[in-house]
Design a protein around this motif. Sequence first.
Motif, PDB file in Angstrom:
ATOM      1  N   CYS A 188       0.842  -1.205   0.000  1.00 55.40           N
ATOM      2  CA  CYS A 188       0.000   0.000   0.000  1.00 55.40           C
ATOM      3  C   CYS A 188       0.874   1.251   0.000  1.00 55.40           C
ATOM      4  O   CYS A 188       1.887   1.303   0.692  1.00 55.40           O
ATOM      5  CB  CYS A 188      -0.905  -0.013   1.221  1.00 55.40           C
ATOM      6  N   GLY A 219       0.039   3.974   1.245  1.00 49.34           N
ATOM      7  CA  GLY A 219      -0.217   4.781   2.431  1.00 49.34           C
ATOM      8  C   GLY A 219       0.159   4.123   3.741  1.00 49.34           C
ATOM      9  O   GLY A 219       0.315   4.788   4.753  1.00 49.34           O
ATOM     10  N   CYS A 220       0.282   2.796   3.765  1.00 48.28           N
ATOM     11  CA  CYS A 220       0.637   2.111   5.007  1.00 48.28           C
ATOM     12  C   CYS A 220       1.506   0.906   4.618  1.00 48.28           C
ATOM     13  O   CYS A 220       1.952   0.803   3.497  1.00 48.28           O
ATOM     14  CB  CYS A 220      -0.620   1.676   5.771  1.00 48.28           C
ATOM     15  N   CYS A 273      -4.341  -0.162   0.090  1.00 45.48           N
ATOM     16  CA  CYS A 273      -5.000  -1.317   0.708  1.00 45.48           C
ATOM     17  C   CYS A 273      -6.503  -1.085   0.698  1.00 45.48           C
ATOM     18  O   CYS A 273      -7.279  -1.951   0.337  1.00 45.48           O
ATOM     19  CB  CYS A 273      -4.479  -1.544   2.129  1.00 45.48           C
ATOM     20  N   CYS A 306      -6.493   4.604   3.330  1.00 45.33           N
ATOM     21  CA  CYS A 306      -5.205   5.162   2.908  1.00 45.33           C
ATOM     22  C   CYS A 306      -5.325   6.091   1.700  1.00 45.33           C
ATOM     23  O   CYS A 306      -4.640   7.098   1.618  1.00 45.33           O
ATOM     24  CB  CYS A 306      -4.229   4.044   2.615  1.00 45.33           C
TER      25      CYS A 306
HETATM   26 ZN   LIG Z   1      -2.941   1.180   3.429  1.00 44.52          ZN
END
Ligand SMILES: [Zn+2]
Length: 208
Positions: A164, A166-167, A183, A188
């Motif tokens: 992902c 974002g994470c 994800c 995210c």
């Molecule tokens: Zn994520």
Amino acid sequence: METREYIKELRIVGGHVALDFVNTVDGTPDGESRFENLRDHGDLVAWSTRVGLITPDEAGRLGREAERRPEEAEEVYLDALGLRDALYGVFRAIAEGREPPSEGLEKLRGYECEAISRGRLAPGEDGFGWEWKDGGDLAMVLWPLAHAATGLLTSGGLDRLKRCAGCHWLFLDASRNRSRRWCTMEVCGTHEKVLRYTAKRAARRGDA
Ligand SMILES: [Zn+2]
């Protein structure tokens, strides 16, 4: 067995059960603000039941056994976290186009050997498959997990494995044009869009 509502609320978005297992830790890629969603052997069993790796009956039996042998249950739980770390290392490396760490592969191989040696070939809906009966062994919860992870690693399709943006979560990108970046869009994706929007506005105001 105790109801563990928070386990039911965990997002299952990896596209493969082994990745969903890896995604049972929340947090950012730098490892800050990690949040552990599996807090003990009971959580591990509840999660495995939710994703269909073990049946509710098996979960009930494992829960009762764990109450009788709490120390052993704790050991199995810690083993599961170790296996999860190893899987994360392996699958993240693949997602990033790197060579997976050999210790991680070796750890998985060890669990897979144990799984196969304790499993049974049984007829299923679509040919034969591996089946595990707990027989009172608390470590049984690790076997279908290890086997699923080995399946993902050996079955191809890993070119769709992504991390992902974002994470740190991992997922298989099933989109046709392989354009999935997050994800979960709502978690995210939106966060990143907000950041980008804020940065753009700041730039327009001349203070960035
Ligand atoms: Zn994520």
